[in-house]
Design a protein around this motif. Structure first.
Motif, short mmCIF file in Angstrom:
data_model
loop_
_atom_site.label_atom_id
_atom_site.label_comp_id
_atom_site.label_asym_id
_atom_site.label_seq_id
_atom_site.Cartn_x
_atom_site.Cartn_y
_atom_site.Cartn_z
N ALA A 45 53.93 12.55 41.65
CA ALA A 45 52.88 11.78 40.97
C ALA A 45 51.50 12.21 41.45
O ALA A 45 51.28 12.48 42.64
CB ALA A 45 53.08 10.29 41.22
N ALA A 46 50.56 12.26 40.53
CA ALA A 46 49.16 12.53 40.88
C ALA A 46 48.56 11.30 41.55
O ALA A 46 49.10 10.19 41.45
CB ALA A 46 48.38 12.89 39.62
N PRO A 47 47.46 11.46 42.26
CA PRO A 47 46.78 10.28 42.83
C PRO A 47 46.54 9.22 41.75
O PRO A 47 46.30 9.56 40.59
CB PRO A 47 45.47 10.86 43.36
N GLU A 48 46.61 7.99 42.14
CA GLU A 48 46.53 6.88 41.19
C GLU A 48 45.28 6.99 40.31
O GLU A 48 44.18 7.25 40.79
CB GLU A 48 46.52 5.55 41.93
N GLY A 49 45.50 6.80 39.01
CA GLY A 49 44.40 6.83 38.06
C GLY A 49 43.96 8.21 37.64
O GLY A 49 42.95 8.36 36.95
N THR A 50 44.72 9.25 38.05
CA THR A 50 44.35 10.62 37.71
C THR A 50 45.55 11.35 37.13
O THR A 50 46.68 10.86 37.16
CB THR A 50 43.86 11.40 38.94
N GLU A 51 45.28 12.53 36.60
CA GLU A 51 46.32 13.45 36.17
C GLU A 51 46.14 14.74 36.94
O GLU A 51 45.01 15.16 37.26
CB GLU A 51 46.23 13.73 34.67
N TRP A 52 47.26 15.42 37.22
CA TRP A 52 47.18 16.67 37.97
C TRP A 52 46.33 17.70 37.24
O TRP A 52 45.64 18.51 37.87
CB TRP A 52 48.57 17.23 38.23
N ARG A 53 46.37 17.73 35.91
CA ARG A 53 45.62 18.73 35.17
C ARG A 53 44.11 18.58 35.36
O ARG A 53 43.35 19.50 35.06
CB ARG A 53 45.97 18.72 33.68
N ASP A 54 43.69 17.43 35.87
CA ASP A 54 42.26 17.20 36.11
C ASP A 54 41.85 17.52 37.54
O ASP A 54 40.67 17.41 37.88
CB ASP A 54 41.90 15.75 35.78
N GLN A 55 42.81 17.90 38.37
CA GLN A 55 42.53 18.24 39.77
C GLN A 55 42.37 19.75 39.89
O GLN A 55 43.32 20.50 39.65
CB GLN A 55 43.67 17.76 40.66
N VAL A 56 41.18 20.22 40.25
CA VAL A 56 40.91 21.65 40.33
C VAL A 56 40.24 21.97 41.66
O VAL A 56 39.27 21.30 42.06
CB VAL A 56 40.02 22.13 39.16
N THR A 57 40.74 22.98 42.34
CA THR A 57 40.13 23.45 43.58
C THR A 57 39.91 24.95 43.49
O THR A 57 40.64 25.66 42.79
CB THR A 57 41.03 23.15 44.80
N VAL A 58 38.91 25.45 44.20
CA VAL A 58 38.62 26.88 44.25
C VAL A 58 39.34 27.47 45.45
O VAL A 58 39.20 26.98 46.58
CB VAL A 58 37.11 27.14 44.33
#
Length: 252
Positions: A45-58
């Protein structure tokens, strides 16, 4: 012309005539799945209230990693923002990859640029001009509008090449102006002032081009798109070829 030849020296990307980059990607479907085996992996599961597709790191490779950074199935794509085959993958595979695999937390997706000429370098820099989260949507928008976006570049190539003779902090700013890139990106959240500032930073442009050169050599990336799954280069450049490999690797 292979991408290795075009991306071989960063100076080509910084000042080469546009003619060098007219044909820069591998459009042949190789087919076949790599010998990657894995047990089925559990969703995360992604962090609460988020979706993994919205998590981006360089990443350390200046790639933009979408999703769970600890995902057991890791996909890396080397892509050119001016490559029709990359655009075809984005059109057919971007949404199912993000929705059906990245969002489960089972798969991470990292996009790295291979540079195929000055126009490609400029687009790569402009895609980095916003937040990390805006990189993937901007790349997809570039590919979705590739023909109209590049038409002014190649219909006015003499003027474009003249801009590349300007001083380092002016050449890419002027090129983008001639190409009409500022209006395109302004409509997608990157103001003209911010875009001009990004393109005037020659050191940042040089870094992108150098990374393309060194990584193409390090990982033997000779065409785009090229995919790696869990560090292994796979023999496909289409979503229909990549999806079975993800499933075989455990994302099922």
């Amino acid at each position: 012309m292979t991408a290795k030849i075009i991306a071989s020296h960063w100076k080509l990307a910084l000042a080469a005539p546009l003619a060098l980059a007219l044909s820069a990607c591998d459009t042949n479907e190789a087919g076949g799945a790599a010998a990657i085996e894995g047990e089925p992996v559990a969703a995360v599961a992604a962090p609460e209230g988020t979706e993994w597709r919205d998590q981006v790191t360089v990443t350390d490779y200046d790639g933009y990693l979408m999703g769970n950074p600890d995902a057991p199935v890791k996909v890396v794509e080397y892509a050119s923002l001016t490559c029709p085959a990359c655009a075809a993958f984005a059109a057919n595979g971007a949404e199912p990859l993000k929705n059906d695999y990245v969002n489960t937390g089972k798969v991470s997706f990292e996009l790295r640029n291979q540079i195929h000429g000055p126009h490609d370098l400029i687009l790569a820099r402009l895609a980095r001009c916003g937040s990390p989260e805006s990189f993937h949507p901007l790349a997809d928008q570039i590919w979705a509008n590739l023909q109209s976006l590049l038409e002014p570049v190649f219909s006015n190539s003499e003027a474009m090449n003249q801009t590349l003779q300007l001083p380092e902090d002016e050449r890419f700013v002027a090129f983008a102006d001639q190409a009409g890139f500022y209006d395109f990106f302004a409509a997608r959240g990157i103001s003209e002032a911010d875009a001009r500032q990004c393109l005037s930073d020659f050191s940042a442009m040089e870094t992108i081009a150098n990374n393309s050169d060194s990584q193409s050599s390090e990982f033997d990336v000779t065409g785009t798109p090229t995919f790696f799954v869990n560090g292994q280069k796979v023999d496909t450049n289409s979503w229909s070829g990549l999806e079975p490999i993800l499933q075989k690797a455990g994302a099922r």
